[in-house]
Design a protein around this motif. Structure first.
Motif, short mmCIF file in Angstrom:
data_model
loop_
_atom_site.label_atom_id
_atom_site.label_comp_id
_atom_site.label_asym_id
_atom_site.label_seq_id
_atom_site.Cartn_x
_atom_site.Cartn_y
_atom_site.Cartn_z
N TYR A 153 -8.95 1.87 1.25
CA TYR A 153 -9.82 3.02 1.49
C TYR A 153 -11.27 2.56 1.60
N GLU A 154 -11.69 1.67 0.72
CA GLU A 154 -13.08 1.21 0.73
C GLU A 154 -13.41 0.47 2.03
N VAL B 135 -11.26 9.62 4.81
CA VAL B 135 -12.59 9.12 5.15
C VAL B 135 -13.30 10.09 6.10
N ALA B 136 -12.54 10.65 7.03
CA ALA B 136 -13.13 11.53 8.04
C ALA B 136 -13.34 12.95 7.53
N MET C 161 0.84 -1.20 0.00
CA MET C 161 0.00 0.00 0.00
C MET C 161 0.88 1.25 0.00
N CYS C 162 0.56 2.19 -0.90
CA CYS C 162 1.41 3.36 -1.09
C CYS C 162 1.12 4.45 -0.07
N ILE C 163 -0.14 4.57 0.29
CA ILE C 163 -0.58 5.65 1.18
C ILE C 163 -0.71 5.12 2.60
N PRO C 164 -0.16 5.85 3.58
CA PRO C 164 -0.33 5.41 4.97
C PRO C 164 -1.81 5.33 5.33
N GLU C 165 -2.15 4.32 6.12
CA GLU C 165 -3.55 4.16 6.49
C GLU C 165 -4.07 5.37 7.26
N THR C 166 -3.19 6.03 7.99
CA THR C 166 -3.63 7.21 8.74
C THR C 166 -4.09 8.31 7.79
N GLN C 167 -3.45 8.39 6.64
CA GLN C 167 -3.86 9.39 5.66
C GLN C 167 -5.21 9.03 5.05
N LEU C 168 -5.41 7.73 4.82
CA LEU C 168 -6.70 7.28 4.32
C LEU C 168 -7.80 7.55 5.34
N LEU C 169 -7.44 7.40 6.62
CA LEU C 169 -8.41 7.71 7.68
C LEU C 169 -8.82 9.18 7.62
N ARG C 170 -7.84 10.02 7.40
CA ARG C 170 -8.13 11.46 7.31
C ARG C 170 -9.06 11.73 6.13
N TRP D 169 -16.38 3.07 8.64
CA TRP D 169 -16.85 4.39 9.03
C TRP D 169 -18.37 4.48 8.94
N GLU D 170 -18.89 4.00 7.85
CA GLU D 170 -20.33 4.10 7.63
C GLU D 170 -21.12 3.21 8.58
N ILE D 171 -20.63 2.01 8.80
CA ILE D 171 -21.40 1.13 9.66
C ILE D 171 -21.42 1.62 11.10
N LEU D 172 -20.38 2.32 11.51
CA LEU D 172 -20.39 2.90 12.85
C LEU D 172 -21.52 3.91 13.00
N GLY D 173 -21.92 4.51 11.89
CA GLY D 173 -23.01 5.46 11.95
C GLY D 173 -24.35 4.83 12.22
N HIS D 174 -24.39 3.50 12.26
CA HIS D 174 -25.66 2.80 12.53
C HIS D 174 -25.84 2.50 14.01
N TRP D 175 -25.08 3.18 14.82
CA TRP D 175 -25.18 3.01 16.28
C TRP D 175 -25.86 4.26 16.83
N PRO D 176 -27.16 4.20 17.01
CA PRO D 176 -27.86 5.40 17.46
C PRO D 176 -27.55 5.72 18.91
N LEU D 177 -27.62 6.99 19.21
CA LEU D 177 -27.37 7.45 20.57
C LEU D 177 -28.70 7.74 21.23
N PRO D 178 -28.95 7.16 22.40
CA PRO D 178 -30.18 7.52 23.11
C PRO D 178 -30.20 9.02 23.40
N GLU D 179 -31.38 9.51 23.58
CA GLU D 179 -31.48 10.95 23.82
C GLU D 179 -30.85 11.34 25.14
#
Lengths: 204, 165
Positions: B38-39, B12-13, B1-10, B45-55
């Motif tokens: 990256y994918e 995605v975020a 992999m050419c790109i550091p994973e930390t850069q890919l994280l940035r 990243w996206e699946i983490l968004g399926h964790w709803p937060l109680p009010e």
């Protein structure tokens, strides 16, 4: 009546450092608090409690712990008001306090089995509302995500929650965890790698 | 992999400046390895968004202000997570609690408690020192009694060396 809120966006509302229409900013409130103005504390609480509670809930996984961490965070804000340096962003400072208290709470509960989500189990306030409107699949996926995040080592969990749900950059997370940026990046890489593997069956 | 994973994280975020993002996206369009990495990150990243937060609780302002107004004994421990919402335990109770925990440890060591509940989880398991301390509310005493030393240690057992500054 509490209800589950679907978090489709990256994070909840971020702490607002600057003054809103007619309202003092965080720095001004801290200055007033240092002078003994408890109304300033009340305003800080109302402005930031949701953020702190959200962090504490996702990191500790327990409603009552989130309440305790939130309260203790603002008590510490009060006790440290006189020494607060405005050169540091208030939100950064607040996150550091809350993060440390979350880690304290986790370490004290280390050998206790990580409980099922109180909301899903029907024991949190307003828990009955959690099932209303949610399909079984969404609920199961949410539970899978919650469970796998809870399985992360503590510091990885905190770093991930700050990164994914609180819009914190690597540098900001480093300040909250009081470690180096490379250390944060290591935490995040490992956290996402573990989640990637374990949540693969749930990805679209 | 050419790109550091930390850069890919940035990426995605959404943390990268426009010029950095464009450069990275241009690389991903021609590098299958980095694009696959990256994918995977993007899916996590996206699946983490399926964790709803109680009010959450409606408003903790009242309890916080009440706790802030409560008198603090001069020998009270520093605030740590799990501090009770209002007030502290008086000194005599500390002594009694210290005696009680010593007895409780002797009784509970090695015993299984079938059907015991921790939060919402029913488990049959051995009781640990930490649970005894916690259940008796002694965690707020910190090391004042000396009996919680070594029980409430800091440190991440998963990676005690890796996350140091």
């Amino acid at each position: 009546m509490h209800r589950a809120a679907t978090m489709s966006a990256r994070s909840i509302t971020q702490p607002d450092e600057g003054p809103r229409a007619g309202l003092p900013g965080d720095t001004e409130l801290m200055s007033r608090l240092a002078d003994g103005d408890m109304n300033a504390l009340a305003q800080l609480v109302r402005r930031h409690q949701r953020t702190v509670w959200a962090l504490a809930y996702r990191v500790t996984g327990r409603w009552e712990l989130a309440d305790d961490v939130t309260q203790d965070t603002f008590l510490r804000v009060l006790r440290s008001a006189a020494s607060y340096q405005a050169s540091a962003a208030f939100s950064t400072w607040l996150y550091r306090i809350a993060t440390n208290l979350c880690l304290d709470a986790l370490r004290k509960r280390r050998t206790v089995a990580f409980p099922d989500d109180a909301c899903a189990a029907g024991t949190a306030p307003g828990a009955a509302a959690c099932d209303s409107g949610d399909s079984m699949e969404r609920a199961e996926r949410a539970e899978a995500v919650r469970r796998e995040v809870a399985a992360l080592p503590e510091r990885q969990r905190v770093a991930l929650v700050l990164h994914r749900f609180h819009d914190q950059t690597h540098a900001q997370i480093a300040q909250a965890l009081e470690c180096s940026i490379p250390a944060v990046e290591s935490l995040l890489v490992r956290a996402y790698a573990q989640l990637r593997q374990r949540l693969e069956p749930w990805s679209d | 992999m050419c790109i550091p994973e930390t850069q890919l994280l940035r990426l995605v975020a959404g943390e990268l400046a426009d010029d950095e993002r464009l450069a990275l996206e241009a690389h991903l369009s021609s590098c299958a390895s980095c694009r696959a990495q990256y994918e995977e990150l993007r899916r996590s990243w996206e699946i983490l968004g399926h964790w709803p937060l109680p009010e959450g609780p409606a408003d903790l302002t009242g309890s916080i202000l009440a706790a802030a107004a409560a008198p603090t004994p001069p020998d009270a421990p520093a605030i740590t997570a799990g501090t009770r919402r209002a007030g502290r335990r008086p000194g005599w109770l500390r002594v009694a609690a210290a005696i009680a925990v010593a007895s409780a440890v002797g009784v509970c060591a090695g015993l299984a408690i079938p059907g015991g509940r921790i939060g919402t989880t029913s488990v049959a398991r051995h009781v640990t020192m930490e649970e005894v301390v916690w259940s008796l509310g002694l965690d707020v005493l910190g090391s004042d009694t000396g009996l919680t030393d070594g029980v409430l240690d800091d440190g991440d057992p998963a990676s005690p060396q890796e996350d140091l500054r």
